[in-house]
Design a protein around this motif. Sequence first.
Motif, mmCIF file in Angstrom:
data_model
loop_
_atom_site.group_PDB
_atom_site.id
_atom_site.type_symbol
_atom_site.label_atom_id
_atom_site.label_comp_id
_atom_site.label_asym_id
_atom_site.label_seq_id
_atom_site.Cartn_x
_atom_site.Cartn_y
_atom_site.Cartn_z
ATOM 1 N N LEU A 100 0.712 -1.250 0.127
ATOM 2 C CA LEU A 100 0.101 0.036 -0.086
ATOM 3 C C LEU A 100 0.777 1.170 -0.005
ATOM 4 O O LEU A 100 0.318 2.362 -0.546
ATOM 5 C CB LEU A 100 -0.888 -0.053 1.013
ATOM 6 C CG LEU A 100 -2.015 -1.303 1.127
ATOM 7 C CD1 LEU A 100 -2.843 -1.051 2.424
ATOM 8 C CD2 LEU A 100 -3.020 -0.797 -0.082
ATOM 9 N N ALA A 101 1.991 1.081 0.680
ATOM 10 C CA ALA A 101 3.059 2.302 0.507
ATOM 11 C C ALA A 101 3.207 2.746 -0.715
ATOM 12 O O ALA A 101 3.324 3.832 -1.270
ATOM 13 C CB ALA A 101 3.971 2.136 1.338
ATOM 14 N N TYR A 102 3.513 1.643 -1.664
ATOM 15 C CA TYR A 102 3.816 1.940 -3.028
ATOM 16 C C TYR A 102 2.555 2.446 -3.763
ATOM 17 O O TYR A 102 2.677 3.530 -4.550
ATOM 18 C CB TYR A 102 4.482 0.902 -3.768
ATOM 19 C CG TYR A 102 4.743 1.111 -5.123
ATOM 20 C CD1 TYR A 102 6.038 1.312 -5.759
ATOM 21 C CD2 TYR A 102 3.583 0.612 -6.370
ATOM 22 C CE1 TYR A 102 6.006 1.476 -6.915
ATOM 23 C CE2 TYR A 102 4.024 0.771 -7.395
ATOM 24 C CZ TYR A 102 5.129 1.297 -7.739
ATOM 25 O OH TYR A 102 5.466 1.573 -9.324
ATOM 26 N N MET A 103 1.429 1.813 -3.460
ATOM 27 C CA MET A 103 0.385 2.305 -4.132
ATOM 28 C C MET A 103 -0.048 3.716 -3.773
ATOM 29 O O MET A 103 -0.897 4.426 -4.597
ATOM 30 C CB MET A 103 -0.712 1.277 -3.850
ATOM 31 C CG MET A 103 -0.322 0.038 -4.347
ATOM 32 S SD MET A 103 -1.892 -1.291 -4.047
ATOM 33 C CE MET A 103 -3.088 -0.949 -5.153
ATOM 34 N N ALA A 104 0.468 4.117 -2.776
ATOM 35 C CA ALA A 104 -0.159 5.767 -2.292
ATOM 36 C C ALA A 104 1.135 6.545 -2.747
ATOM 37 O O ALA A 104 0.744 7.866 -2.659
ATOM 38 C CB ALA A 104 -0.102 5.720 -0.843
ATOM 39 N N GLY A 105 2.018 6.081 -3.636
ATOM 40 C CA GLY A 105 3.117 6.801 -4.284
ATOM 41 C C GLY A 105 2.441 7.528 -5.445
ATOM 42 O O GLY A 105 1.275 7.624 -5.922
ATOM 43 N N PRO A 106 3.590 8.085 -6.234
ATOM 44 C CA PRO A 106 3.337 8.824 -7.405
ATOM 45 C C PRO A 106 2.584 8.107 -8.613
ATOM 46 O O PRO A 106 1.649 8.631 -9.304
ATOM 47 C CB PRO A 106 4.688 9.107 -8.057
ATOM 48 C CG PRO A 106 5.567 8.913 -6.863
ATOM 49 C CD PRO A 106 4.882 8.044 -5.949
ATOM 50 N N THR A 107 2.396 6.611 -8.537
ATOM 51 C CA THR A 107 1.862 6.079 -9.687
ATOM 52 C C THR A 107 0.467 5.511 -9.179
ATOM 53 O O THR A 107 -0.433 4.850 -9.731
ATOM 54 C CB THR A 107 2.620 4.470 -9.960
ATOM 55 O OG1 THR A 107 2.736 4.121 -8.764
ATOM 56 C CG2 THR A 107 4.010 5.041 -10.545
ATOM 57 N N GLY A 108 0.001 5.685 -7.894
ATOM 58 C CA GLY A 108 -1.336 5.492 -7.302
ATOM 59 C C GLY A 108 -2.335 5.727 -8.446
ATOM 60 O O GLY A 108 -3.279 4.957 -8.367
ATOM 61 N N GLY A 109 -2.392 7.093 -8.852
ATOM 62 C CA GLY A 109 -3.530 7.311 -9.714
ATOM 63 C C GLY A 109 -3.737 6.546 -10.957
ATOM 64 O O GLY A 109 -4.810 6.053 -11.184
ATOM 65 N N TYR A 110 -2.435 6.133 -11.631
ATOM 66 C CA TYR A 110 -2.518 5.561 -12.748
ATOM 67 C C TYR A 110 -2.811 4.079 -12.404
ATOM 68 O O TYR A 110 -3.824 3.233 -13.243
ATOM 69 C CB TYR A 110 -1.230 5.327 -13.222
ATOM 70 C CG TYR A 110 -0.434 6.718 -13.818
ATOM 71 C CD1 TYR A 110 -1.029 7.422 -14.728
ATOM 72 C CD2 TYR A 110 0.537 7.225 -12.830
ATOM 73 C CE1 TYR A 110 -0.413 8.614 -15.362
ATOM 74 C CE2 TYR A 110 0.800 8.717 -13.307
ATOM 75 C CZ TYR A 110 0.319 9.232 -14.272
ATOM 76 O OH TYR A 110 1.042 10.354 -14.627
#
Length: 198
Positions: A100-110
């Motif tokens: 989830l930490a990665y998913m909340a990063g810059p690519t989360g919207g994509y």
Amino acid sequence: MSNSTHSMALAPRIVESSSVRMLHYGLLVVFGVALIAISSKLKVPLWPNPTPVTLQTLAIFTLSAAYGSRLALATLAAYLATGAFGMPVFTGTPEQGLGLAYMAGPTGGYLAGFAIMAWLTGLAADYGWDKNPFKLGAAMLVGEAIMLTMGALWMGYLFGSDKILAWGVGPFIVTDLIKLAIAAAIVPAVWGLFARKR
């Protein structure tokens, strides 16, 4: 025949008469998750982008057009869930983080936009648009626009509104359109082969 109860997409039509249909669908989801994960790691030089790009959007477009809306959405949900549980299925994982930490990063919207993009592409296939590259391409273009918008807005939220176009859209639009065109040509071609064999 109602499109709300029966998909006209390629993969569901192939397994529609199977007595183990749910097993087939489950295997298709597993295959789809694996293919998207692998494609997210494959980087190829694609002019005019100066840096290599992944084949992830190509895989998602192609799978979704072959799977139909429900199976495509189930596959993307399984893919996102796999990543949320910490498996390194996303581009840049595990180097840039996991879960989830990665998913909340810059690519989360994509990543969230991928699910909508897949559903719209699959919906077009449900209505038989996957036999026509121009109709299929138009549906993919709508999905692509929504995905890029979601990604860019999230990027702008994290880094400032001035980065929306420069960071969120500019680096992806041309190469994604090339991959969209390839995917829009692949599935109708496979349909043509399938029809001739039948």
